[in-house]
Design a protein around this motif. Structure first.
Motif, PDB file in Angstrom:
ATOM      1  N   ASP A 120       0.843  -1.194   0.000  1.00 16.12           N
ATOM      2  CA  ASP A 120       0.000   0.000   0.000  1.00 16.12           C
ATOM      3  C   ASP A 120       0.880   1.247   0.000  1.00 16.12           C
ATOM      4  OD1 ASP A 120      -2.436   1.270  -0.198  1.00 16.12           O
ATOM      5  OD2 ASP A 120      -2.766   1.337   1.951  1.00 16.12           O
ATOM      6  N   ARG A 174      -1.145 -10.575   5.347  1.00 19.99           N
ATOM      7  CA  ARG A 174      -1.998  -9.673   4.561  1.00 19.99           C
ATOM      8  C   ARG A 174      -2.747  -8.694   5.466  1.00 19.99           C
ATOM      9  NH1 ARG A 174      -2.425 -11.204  -0.775  1.00 19.99           N
ATOM     10  NH2 ARG A 174      -1.875 -13.349  -1.216  1.00 19.99           N
ATOM     11  N   GLN A 175      -3.241  -9.195   6.590  1.00 17.38           N
ATOM     12  CA  GLN A 175      -3.970  -8.343   7.526  1.00 17.38           C
ATOM     13  C   GLN A 175      -3.051  -7.280   8.125  1.00 17.38           C
ATOM     14  OE1 GLN A 175      -5.905 -10.525  10.636  1.00 17.38           O
ATOM     15  NE2 GLN A 175      -6.541  -8.696  11.718  1.00 17.38           N
ATOM     16  N   ALA A 176      -1.833  -7.659   8.472  1.00 17.81           N
ATOM     17  CA  ALA A 176      -0.884  -6.702   9.042  1.00 17.81           C
ATOM     18  C   ALA A 176      -0.578  -5.584   8.052  1.00 17.81           C
ATOM     19  CB  ALA A 176       0.401  -7.417   9.451  1.00 17.81           C
ATOM     20  N   ALA A 225      -2.510  -4.631   5.602  1.00 12.84           N
ATOM     21  CA  ALA A 225      -3.739  -3.868   5.358  1.00 12.84           C
ATOM     22  C   ALA A 225      -3.978  -2.845   6.485  1.00 12.84           C
ATOM     23  CB  ALA A 225      -4.926  -4.817   5.258  1.00 12.84           C
ATOM     24  N   GLU A 226      -3.570  -3.198   7.696  1.00 12.29           N
ATOM     25  CA  GLU A 226      -3.786  -2.317   8.847  1.00 12.29           C
ATOM     26  C   GLU A 226      -2.720  -1.243   8.978  1.00 12.29           C
ATOM     27  OE1 GLU A 226      -4.109  -4.852  12.222  1.00 12.29           O
ATOM     28  OE2 GLU A 226      -6.052  -5.623  11.614  1.00 12.29           O
ATOM     29  N   HIS A 227      -1.543  -1.473   8.460  1.00  8.96           N
ATOM     30  CA  HIS A 227      -0.453  -0.513   8.633  1.00  8.96           C
ATOM     31  C   HIS A 227      -0.185   0.122   7.312  1.00  8.96           C
ATOM     32  CE1 HIS A 227      -0.112  -3.091  12.124  1.00  8.96           C
ATOM     33  NE2 HIS A 227       0.472  -2.081  12.728  1.00  8.96           N
TER      34      HIS A 227
END
Length: 56
Positions: A25, A50-52, A54-56
């Motif tokens: 991102d 993937r979640q990490a 997406a959150e950062h």
């Protein structure tokens, strides 16, 4: 996957799922690498990675 360009996002596209790539991102490559190393050291699987990102 990240980019060294001065600006712009690397979006998480559906075609990356087949290649098991994770889009960084807005993270610059240096910060994405640190996040990846910490997450792998913590034992994250692909879904948690993937979640990490997406959150950062």
């Amino acid at each position: 996957m990240s980019s060294r360009l001065a600006s712009g996002r690397i979006l998480d596209l559906d075609c990356y799922a087949d290649l098991q790539l994770i889009a960084a991102d807005d993270l610059p490559p240096q910060k994405a690498r640190i996040l990846l190393m910490l997450a792998i050291n913590a034992g994250f699987d692909l879904a948690l990675l993937r979640q990490a990102f997406a959150e950062h």
